[in-house]
Design an enzyme around this catalytic site. Structure first.
Site, PDB file in Angstrom:
ATOM      1  N   HIS A   1      -6.975  -5.318  -2.283  1.00 50.45           N
ATOM      2  CA  HIS A   1      -5.874  -4.565  -1.684  1.00 50.45           C
ATOM      3  C   HIS A   1      -5.091  -5.473  -0.735  1.00 50.45           C
ATOM      4  O   HIS A   1      -5.187  -5.377   0.488  1.00 50.45           O
ATOM      5  CB  HIS A   1      -6.423  -3.349  -0.949  1.00 50.45           C
ATOM      6  CG  HIS A   1      -5.386  -2.309  -0.653  1.00 50.45           C
ATOM      7  ND1 HIS A   1      -4.646  -1.688  -1.627  1.00 50.45           N
ATOM      8  CD2 HIS A   1      -4.960  -1.783   0.520  1.00 50.45           C
ATOM      9  CE1 HIS A   1      -3.811  -0.832  -1.072  1.00 50.45           C
ATOM     10  NE2 HIS A   1      -3.990  -0.867   0.230  1.00 50.45           N
TER      11      HIS A   1
ATOM     12  N   SER B   1       0.844  -1.190   0.000  1.00 46.29           N
ATOM     13  CA  SER B   1       0.000   0.000   0.000  1.00 46.29           C
ATOM     14  C   SER B   1       0.886   1.249   0.000  1.00 46.29           C
ATOM     15  O   SER B   1       1.704   1.406  -0.901  1.00 46.29           O
ATOM     16  CB  SER B   1      -0.953  -0.037   1.190  1.00 46.29           C
ATOM     17  OG  SER B   1      -1.971   0.911   1.062  1.00 46.29           O
TER      18      SER B   1
ATOM     19  N   ASP C   1      -8.558  -4.388  -6.693  1.00 50.72           N
ATOM     20  CA  ASP C   1      -8.210  -3.436  -5.641  1.00 50.72           C
ATOM     21  C   ASP C   1      -8.988  -2.131  -5.824  1.00 50.72           C
ATOM     22  O   ASP C   1      -8.813  -1.442  -6.826  1.00 50.72           O
ATOM     23  CB  ASP C   1      -6.709  -3.163  -5.699  1.00 50.72           C
ATOM     24  CG  ASP C   1      -6.192  -2.422  -4.478  1.00 50.72           C
ATOM     25  OD1 ASP C   1      -6.990  -1.747  -3.807  1.00 50.72           O
ATOM     26  OD2 ASP C   1      -4.981  -2.528  -4.198  1.00 50.72           O
TER      27      ASP C   1
END
Length: 634
Positions: A609, A492, A577
């Site tokens: 994600h 991330s 995602d």
């Protein structure tokens, strides 16, 4: 990627780390750890998520069925365990009891459009309580005293906002309690399950709304900039005032009573001089606050109730060497599920009987993990180039001196989050493979107070990145890191940091792994999910505006500096995602391949994600292990 929702915005920041020990070396005579199979770190637990039913008669937990974590139930007095759910596409991430039913949440391929599902204890009469394509639901109140209903919010009417409903868990019939006018981003009930508090945003200013009765209209009582505010945690037990986290007029968030009539903080409940206070625990039966939580280098608690403190310390004494947490209780509050854990184990679970003080073993979460072969996670601190104290953790391979080591730098995601002392399978896996693992809470990491958080604004790829670079230089200066064998890996925002590291400091890293990482700040903010749209103006203030700060965002977008990248790179991405769109990874891979830079690319079509499914985790970590071994020689 985390965006702060209204609850977090009002309090601005959560809990954090302020102190640490600089460096650590094990005895030179210690034996190196045996190599543990990769899958042992990343396979699903044997059991997890243990709960006790409200009536105290049953235990429930999550365990694998067809490779996926599902809910199982059995009587506490003995009897056969029965599987209640039958999910085979993805693990059940969370569930709770509701009378003679189990409620759980599920999404679809990692799209984060979570639905609330209800099933009876026989595994029959399955009901999707929040059906609809692209519908995202959230539990507002599980209504522990009502076996028939819950309060849930969802965005079926408008993808950007969430309306609130009282929903029957057996029939899925729902009744509208409050329709969102378009700017409400949070809701809170009182102890009777009445919806009485809401939070709004205009993008940068947050307003607290309140009403005396559920049938009354909401009225604004307090407006603050998102950098400063009041975060409602719960009502006082007479339902007249609130318990809040507030940083109004102060740097560190403290816990107060709050009067909604005067909109002022009253009695100070808990504060810490160096870190923000987090949440509070309470006894619903006895109607008292029991503890307030905060994090230095470990999670800690300030007790507010002698009975709760005595019970905790009695259990803690029975489990020396482990952290202890009470993770579930029945309504009578005389039976509890206790978790024990530390940095080298996911730990065990026990059933605690308050009346007798008896602690009965229930399960070992991952019994195949040899705790004695795993590594210590030690707190460290160093100075940034502009004088900030940056705290973090260093995990050295077991039995290896802290000298001239190969290192994996592992910045956290968020970025408005933080690393904590805990069992981390990634960290332990890498340490077991001979890497020192370096985690740092760079500026913007939550818990240090408002000033440290605000120091990250419009600093992606700038001073936030410098904090990471300065940490690597500190490791080299201390003689811990071999400067030719340093890799960077993150997910991330941590994935962004890995890309920024090889773009902006191309000689620092020998290898990099970006896992669902942002590469282009313009396209990232242009593809955010619809329910982030109310926070877009805030994102512009915290990250940068695509027009007003065009040069800044261009200078901080790694893909626009791909011509500088020469470090071998491995990128992994989930196709569904919703936070970091697949295009973020696609464009970086395309830019590098045009230049002939070594880049490996893994895409999982049924993930979002991060990779939730066990077989996808195996594929990713196997590939990462080979990639690092190839480019970071022992």
């Amino acid at each position: 990627m985390k965006v702060l929702h209204q609850g977090a915005l009002a309090g601005a920041i959560a809990v954090g780390l302020i102190s640490g020990m600089v460096g650590y070396a094990p005895p030179a005579t210690a034996q190196a750890a045996k190599q543990i199979p990769m899958r042992d770190f990343f396979k699903n637990p044997q059991e997890a998520g243990h709960q006790i039913s409200p009536d105290g008669k049953y235990l429930s937990w999550l365990a694998p069925y067809e490779r996926r974590l599902n809910v199982f139930v059995k009587p506490i007095g003995g009897g056969e365990a029965k599987r209640v759910t039958s999910e085979t596409a993805r693990d059940i991430g969370g569930y709770f009891w509701k009378g003679d039913r189990i409620l759980y949440v599920k999404d679809f391929g990692g799209d984060e459009n979570f639905h609330v599902v209800s099933v009876n204890l026989k595994g029959e009469d399955l009901k999707d309580l929040t059906p609809g394509e692209k519908v995202r639901a959230q539990i507002v109140d599980s209504l522990v005293d009502d076996d028939r209903s819950i309060i849930v919010s969802h965005n079926k009417r408008d993808p950007k906002v969430f309306d609130v409903f009282r929903t029957n868990v057996s029939t899925a019939e729902e009744k509208l309690i409050a329709q969102n006018p378009g700017n409400i981003t949070s809701w809170m009930t009182d102890h009777d399950g009445k919806l009485r508090v809401a939070g709004t945003t205009d993008g940068v200013n947050t307003t607290l709304l309140y009403r005396e009765k559920e049938e009354d209209a909401f009225k604004p009582i307090l407006t603050t900039n998102f950098k400063e505010g009041v975060q409602p945690l719960l009502f006082t037990f007479d339902n007249k005032q609130m318990v809040v986290g507030s940083n109004r007029g102060r740097d560190k968030t403290a816990i107060f009573e709050f009067d909604p009539v005067t909109a002022k903080e009253g009695k100070l409940i808990a504060e810490h001089a160096e870190v923000d206070m987090g949440n509070v625990g309470y006894s619903r039966k006895r109607k008292v606050l029991t503890n307030a939580n905060y994090t230095t280098w470990k999670n800690e608690r300030k007790f507010l109730d002698k009975e709760a403190e005595a019970m905790f310390k009695a259990v803690e004494a029975k489990l020396p060497g482990y952290e202890v947490a009470f993770v579930s209780a029945n309504k009578a509050e005389d039976k509890y599920i206790v978790a024990s854990f530390n940095d080298k184990t996911r730990g065990k679970r026990y059933l605690f009987d308050k009346a007798t003080g008896k602690l009965d073993f229930i399960a070992d979460i991952s019994p195949w993990m040899p705790e004695g072969e795993l590594a210590d996670m030690k707190p460290i601190s160093y100075k940034s180039r502009d004088g900030l104290t940056i705290n973090g953790y260093l995990t050295l391979p077991k039995g290896v001196a802290a000298k001239n080591l190969k290192v994996v730098v592992n910045p956290h995601g968020g970025p408005w989050a933080r690393d904590q002392w805990r069992f981390n399978p990634e960290v332990q896996f890498l340490a077991n493979r001979g890497y020192a693992v370096f985690q740092m809470n760079f500026r913007g990491s939550t818990g240090y107070g408002r000033k440290f958080w605000e120091a990250s604004f419009k600093q992606w790829g700038k001073t936030m990145q410098d904090d990471v670079t300065d940490g690597v230089q500190w490791l080299i200066k201390e003689g811990i890191a071999d400067p030719k064998r340093v890799a960077i890996y993150g997910g991330s925002y941590g994935g962004y940091t890995a890309l920024a590291g090889v773009a902006f400091t191309p000689d620092l890293y020998a290898a990099a792994v970006s896992y669902v990482g942002v590469s282009n700040l313009f396209t990232f903010m242009g593809t955010i999910p619809p329910y982030w749209k109310p926070f877009l103006e805030m994102l512009h203030e915290m990250v940068g505006h695509p027009e007003k700060d065009k040069e800044l965002l261009a200078s901080a977008s790694p893909v626009m500096h791909a011509d500088k990248i020469k470090t071998p790179l491995f990128i992994a991405q989930g196709a569904k995602d919703p936070r970091v769109n697949k295009a973020e990874s696609d464009q970086m891979v395309e830019a590098l391949k045009k230049r002939g830079v070594v880049v490996e690319y893994m895409v999982k079509d049924n993930e979002g994600h991060g990779f939730a499914n066990e077989e996808n985790r195996f594929d990713f970590y196997e590939a990462m292990e080979k990639f690092l071994a190839k480019h970071i020689k022992s």
